[in-house]
Enzyme design. Structure first.
Site, short mmCIF file in Angstrom:
data_model
loop_
_atom_site.label_atom_id
_atom_site.label_comp_id
_atom_site.label_asym_id
_atom_site.label_seq_id
_atom_site.Cartn_x
_atom_site.Cartn_y
_atom_site.Cartn_z
CE LYS A 54 40.16 140.24 53.32
NZ LYS A 54 41.27 139.55 52.61
CD GLN A 98 43.78 140.90 50.30
OE1 GLN A 98 43.44 140.71 51.46
NE2 GLN A 98 43.05 140.50 49.28
CG ASP A 121 43.88 134.17 54.22
OD1 ASP A 121 42.65 134.31 54.06
OD2 ASP A 121 44.71 135.05 53.99
N1 GUN Z 1 42.84 137.43 47.73
C1 GUN Z 1 41.71 136.90 47.21
N2 GUN Z 1 41.12 136.10 48.10
C2 GUN Z 1 41.89 136.11 49.22
C3 GUN Z 1 41.79 135.49 50.49
O1 GUN Z 1 40.86 134.72 50.79
N3 GUN Z 1 42.78 135.78 51.37
C4 GUN Z 1 43.80 136.60 51.06
N4 GUN Z 1 44.73 136.79 51.97
N5 GUN Z 1 43.93 137.19 49.89
C5 GUN Z 1 42.97 136.95 48.98
#
Ligand code: GUN
Length: 285
Positions: A54, A98, A121
């Site tokens: 990311k 995360q 998110d």
């Molecule tokens: N862990 C697995 N998928 C995601 C996601 O879409 N966002 C975040 N922040 N963590 C994750």
């Protein structure tokens, strides 16, 4: 006949270059560089690798990113306090915690502490409610947003289509159902206890699978010509990546299908970048 493959990597690359152009414009015309604040707790290797990807994608698009990495035994208060610091930082437009978080931390409490105005998110209940009630929200969860873009950019007809979503998670299944409903699909949301799951799935013009069971969905779940979007990703015993769909079998029946890898995966990051730029654009206007 073999299905047409939906190339998530190519579609994600197109979105990333659109995002980069939007970043350049924000910097040039408004003096605003979009910023993403990431919080990683512990040393889960998959999470570490996702966060690194990311951050790299941000750098490539010209988005500023910052990371707070807390130890696995960090307190819930420490996580919430890191979120608070990003919330007060004007150069951070979007915050990403995360997941998963270590077991001793209450994930819901942490996600509630991310301000909806900066929730990269789109997991905050306020944004979830906005998406269901208004049909849109300032931030749309990245993977579901990516699924929708894959369908739209592959010219899959949505209005009036029968969509079946397998998996009812907050991160994927529920928001995918909400987005497809907004696009005027007739949506059925299924899960592990759905009776006659293959029979229900076979009604779908669009089948989205996010149940976390490697290769569970084979040709017997698919109506000939249907579009199949595989959100699952697991590591097989031989180390290769596999989805929730048995690609070899399903691709004989489907009309269009996403592979794993190079299907939905690359879209999640592209949509995170899009969410971050949208937030910066709101701040600049
Ligand atoms: N862990 C697995 N998928 C995601 C996601 O879409 N966002 C975040 N922040 N963590 C994750």
């Amino acid at each position: 006949m073999a299905a047409e493959i939906i190339d998530g990597r190519a579609i994600a690359a197109a979105i990333r270059s659109e995002v980069k152009a939007q970043v350049d414009e924000l910097v040039r015309d408004h003096g605003v560089r979009p910023g993403l604040g990431v919080i990683l707790v512990g040393d889960n290797p998959a999470s570490r690798s996702y966060v690194t990807m990311k951050e790299k994608a941000c750098a490539e698009a010209g988005i500023y990113s910052e990371e707070v990495h807390l130890p696995a035994d960090a307190s819930q208060e420490a996580v919430i306090s890191a979120i608070g610091a990003y919330a007060a930082n004007a150069s951070i437009h979007a915050i990403l915690v995360q997941l998963p978080l270590p077991d001793h931390i209450d994930e819901h409490a942490v996600l509630l502490s991310v301000p909806p105005a900066k929730d990269a998110d789109g997991f905050h209940p306020f944004l979830v409610g906005e998406l269901w009630s208004q049909g849109t929200a300032d931030f749309i969860p990245c993977t579901p947003y990516g699924v929708l873009e894959l369908l739209k950019r592959s010219d899959v007809p949505l209005v009036g289509a029968r969509a079946v979503v397998i998996g009812r998670s907050n991160i994927v299944g529920k928001p995918v159902a909400s987005l497809l409903l907004r696009e005027h699909c007739t949506v059925t949301l299924c899960h592990s206890r759905t009776r006659d799951l293959p029979g229900v799935a076979r009604e779908a013009d669009i089948l989205v699978v996010a149940i976390g069971r490697p290769k569970m969905v084979d040709a017997s779940y698919i109506k000939p010509g249907a579009t199949v979007i595989d959100v699952g990703i697991s590591r097989a015993e031989d180390g290769s990546l596999v989805g929730d769909v048995d690609f070899e079998s399903a691709s004989q029946v489907a009309g269009k299908i996403t592979p794993v890898p190079k299907g939905v995966g690359p879209m999640t990051i592209a949509m995170l970048l899009q969410n971050t730029v949208n937030a910066a654009a709101r701040a600049a206007s």
